[in-house]
Write a protein that holds these residues in place. Structure first.
Motif, PDB file in Angstrom:
ATOM      1  N   UNK A  38     -42.056 -25.278  43.867  1.00  8.50           N
ATOM      2  CA  UNK A  38     -41.398 -25.822  44.936  1.00  8.50           C
ATOM      3  C   UNK A  38     -42.548 -25.954  46.035  1.00  8.50           C
ATOM      4  N   UNK A  39     -41.094 -26.773  46.726  1.00  4.70           N
ATOM      5  CA  UNK A  39     -41.658 -26.692  48.475  1.00  4.70           C
ATOM      6  C   UNK A  39     -41.087 -25.658  48.789  1.00  4.70           C
ATOM      7  N   UNK A  40     -42.134 -24.893  50.183  1.00  6.30           N
ATOM      8  CA  UNK A  40     -41.585 -24.206  50.610  1.00  6.30           C
ATOM      9  C   UNK A  40     -41.648 -25.040  52.505  1.00  6.30           C
ATOM     10  N   UNK A  41     -40.125 -24.457  52.804  1.00  2.47           N
ATOM     11  CA  UNK A  41     -39.643 -24.859  54.619  1.00  2.47           C
ATOM     12  C   UNK A  41     -40.947 -24.457  54.906  1.00  2.47           C
ATOM     13  N   UNK A  42     -40.716 -24.616  56.550  1.00  2.00           N
ATOM     14  CA  UNK A  42     -41.860 -24.346  57.099  1.00  2.00           C
ATOM     15  C   UNK A  42     -40.922 -23.077  58.017  1.00  2.00           C
ATOM     16  N   UNK A  43     -40.051 -21.866  57.523  1.00  2.00           N
ATOM     17  CA  UNK A  43     -39.829 -20.838  58.105  1.00  2.00           C
ATOM     18  C   UNK A  43     -39.928 -19.687  56.910  1.00  2.00           C
ATOM     19  N   UNK A  44     -40.703 -20.361  56.003  1.00  2.00           N
ATOM     20  CA  UNK A  44     -40.838 -19.466  54.445  1.00  2.00           C
ATOM     21  C   UNK A  44     -39.915 -19.981  53.403  1.00  2.00           C
ATOM     22  N   UNK A  45     -38.767 -20.486  53.807  1.00  2.00           N
ATOM     23  CA  UNK A  45     -37.645 -20.182  52.213  1.00  2.00           C
ATOM     24  C   UNK A  45     -38.103 -21.529  51.635  1.00  2.00           C
ATOM     25  N   UNK A  46     -37.769 -20.930  50.289  1.00  2.00           N
ATOM     26  CA  UNK A  46     -37.287 -22.278  49.695  1.00  2.00           C
ATOM     27  C   UNK A  46     -35.866 -22.785  49.248  1.00  2.00           C
ATOM     28  N   UNK A  47     -35.991 -23.981  49.280  1.00  2.00           N
ATOM     29  CA  UNK A  47     -33.995 -24.014  49.040  1.00  2.00           C
ATOM     30  C   UNK A  47     -33.805 -24.175  47.700  1.00  2.00           C
ATOM     31  N   UNK A  48     -33.077 -23.950  46.943  1.00  2.23           N
ATOM     32  CA  UNK A  48     -32.933 -24.399  46.048  1.00  2.23           C
ATOM     33  C   UNK A  48     -32.943 -25.855  44.998  1.00  2.23           C
ATOM     34  N   UNK A  49     -32.696 -27.072  46.585  1.00  2.93           N
ATOM     35  CA  UNK A  49     -32.842 -27.941  45.590  1.00  2.93           C
ATOM     36  C   UNK A  49     -34.891 -28.970  46.597  1.00  2.93           C
ATOM     37  N   UNK A  50     -35.584 -27.855  46.786  1.00  7.33           N
ATOM     38  CA  UNK A  50     -37.470 -27.966  46.204  1.00  7.33           C
ATOM     39  C   UNK A  50     -37.109 -27.220  45.530  1.00  7.33           C
ATOM     40  N   UNK A  51     -36.726 -26.745  43.953  1.00  7.71           N
ATOM     41  CA  UNK A  51     -37.713 -25.455  42.710  1.00  7.71           C
ATOM     42  C   UNK A  51     -36.796 -26.591  42.077  1.00  7.71           C
ATOM     43  N   UNK A  52     -37.846 -26.602  41.077  1.00  2.34           N
ATOM     44  CA  UNK A  52     -38.120 -27.882  40.717  1.00  2.34           C
ATOM     45  C   UNK A  52     -38.567 -27.532  38.808  1.00  2.34           C
ATOM     46  N   UNK A  53     -38.044 -27.727  37.579  1.00  2.00           N
ATOM     47  CA  UNK A  53     -38.319 -27.027  36.455  1.00  2.00           C
ATOM     48  C   UNK A  53     -38.547 -27.718  35.774  1.00  2.00           C
ATOM     49  N   UNK A  54     -38.060 -29.166  35.884  1.00  2.00           N
ATOM     50  CA  UNK A  54     -38.135 -29.872  34.482  1.00  2.00           C
ATOM     51  C   UNK A  54     -39.466 -31.249  34.646  1.00  2.00           C
ATOM     52  N   UNK A  55     -40.079 -31.488  33.544  1.00  2.00           N
ATOM     53  CA  UNK A  55     -41.337 -32.804  33.751  1.00  2.00           C
ATOM     54  C   UNK A  55     -40.143 -33.449  34.296  1.00  2.00           C
ATOM     55  N   UNK A  56     -41.233 -34.470  35.092  1.00  2.00           N
ATOM     56  CA  UNK A  56     -40.566 -35.655  35.452  1.00  2.00           C
ATOM     57  C   UNK A  56     -40.650 -35.835  36.696  1.00  2.00           C
ATOM     58  N   UNK A  57     -39.801 -36.893  37.081  1.00  2.00           N
ATOM     59  CA  UNK A  57     -39.673 -37.486  38.900  1.00  2.00           C
ATOM     60  C   UNK A  57     -38.477 -36.898  39.189  1.00  2.00           C
ATOM     61  N   UNK A  58     -38.650 -36.234  40.352  1.00  2.00           N
ATOM     62  CA  UNK A  58     -38.398 -35.513  41.125  1.00  2.00           C
ATOM     63  C   UNK A  58     -37.758 -36.623  42.800  1.00  2.00           C
ATOM     64  N   UNK A  59     -36.813 -36.898  43.120  1.00  2.00           N
ATOM     65  CA  UNK A  59     -37.071 -37.567  44.628  1.00  2.00           C
ATOM     66  C   UNK A  59     -36.499 -36.814  45.398  1.00  2.00           C
ATOM     67  N   UNK A  60     -37.616 -36.772  46.789  1.00  2.00           N
ATOM     68  CA  UNK A  60     -36.850 -35.415  48.050  1.00  2.00           C
ATOM     69  C   UNK A  60     -36.157 -36.285  48.623  1.00  2.00           C
ATOM     70  N   UNK A  61     -35.311 -35.579  49.288  1.00  2.00           N
ATOM     71  CA  UNK A  61     -34.210 -35.609  50.340  1.00  2.00           C
ATOM     72  C   UNK A  61     -34.517 -34.797  51.331  1.00  2.00           C
ATOM     73  N   UNK A  62     -34.860 -35.598  52.865  1.00  2.00           N
ATOM     74  CA  UNK A  62     -34.924 -35.089  54.032  1.00  2.00           C
ATOM     75  C   UNK A  62     -35.968 -33.854  53.627  1.00  2.00           C
ATOM     76  N   UNK A  63     -37.230 -33.979  53.413  1.00  2.00           N
ATOM     77  CA  UNK A  63     -38.496 -33.653  52.571  1.00  2.00           C
ATOM     78  C   UNK A  63     -39.644 -33.860  53.953  1.00  2.00           C
ATOM     79  N   UNK A  64     -39.785 -33.684  54.746  1.00  2.00           N
ATOM     80  CA  UNK A  64     -40.536 -34.493  56.333  1.00  2.00           C
ATOM     81  C   UNK A  64     -41.268 -33.503  56.815  1.00  2.00           C
ATOM     82  N   UNK A  65     -42.054 -34.112  57.588  1.00  2.00           N
ATOM     83  CA  UNK A  65     -43.328 -32.484  58.274  1.00  2.00           C
ATOM     84  C   UNK A  65     -44.135 -31.481  57.685  1.00  2.00           C
ATOM     85  N   UNK A  66     -44.797 -30.795  58.073  1.00  2.00           N
ATOM     86  CA  UNK A  66     -45.684 -29.804  56.840  1.00  2.00           C
ATOM     87  C   UNK A  66     -45.091 -29.030  56.056  1.00  2.00           C
TER      88      UNK A  66
END
Length: 115
Positions: A38-66
């Motif tokens: 998972x990629x955690x947002x700056x406010x501590x939440x995890x968006x559904x689009x940033x939870x990855x279960x499947x092996x392989x590549x997952x392209x990111x959309x609008x994931x910038x900053x820390x």
């Protein structure tokens, strides 16, 4: 890419060379589900689009900053962060389970889950 020993010391060295470090244990606002990366947002939440279960590549959309990356996979599975889309120009495989220290995702365009 050089292969590093799967020891804690080898992993710490590999991650620090990439700017990724393991964060001390902390209670997260939103937990990463078991079996996922998972990629955690700056406010501590995890968006559904940033939870990855499947092996392989997952392209990111609008994931910038820390952001905090969390590896909650089982069975020794790991991940790579990649500057290119579709899993190109990637880091070494990281297999540490848990949270990583905040990392600048601005140049990162994909995450690859590996067995």
């Amino acid at each position: 890419m050089r292969k590093f020993a799967a020891s804690a010391a080898g992993m710490a060295l590999a991650l620090s060379a990439l700017g990724l470090t393991v964060a001390p244990s902390a209670t997260a606002a939103t937990p990463c589900p078991s079996g996922a990366v998972c990629i955690r947002e700056t406010n501590g939440t995890i968006l559904n689009k940033n939870i990855f279960y499947r092996y392989g590549a997952h392209n990111l959309n609008n994931v910038t900053g820390e952001r905090v990356l969390v590896n909650n996979q089982t069975g020794g599975a790991g991940f790579q962060v990649c500057k290119g889309y579709n899993g190109t120009n990637c880091s070494v495989v990281s297999r540490h389970v848990g949270e990583y220290a905040p990392y600048d995702f601005t140049p990162i365009n994909s995450v690859v889950l590996v067995r």
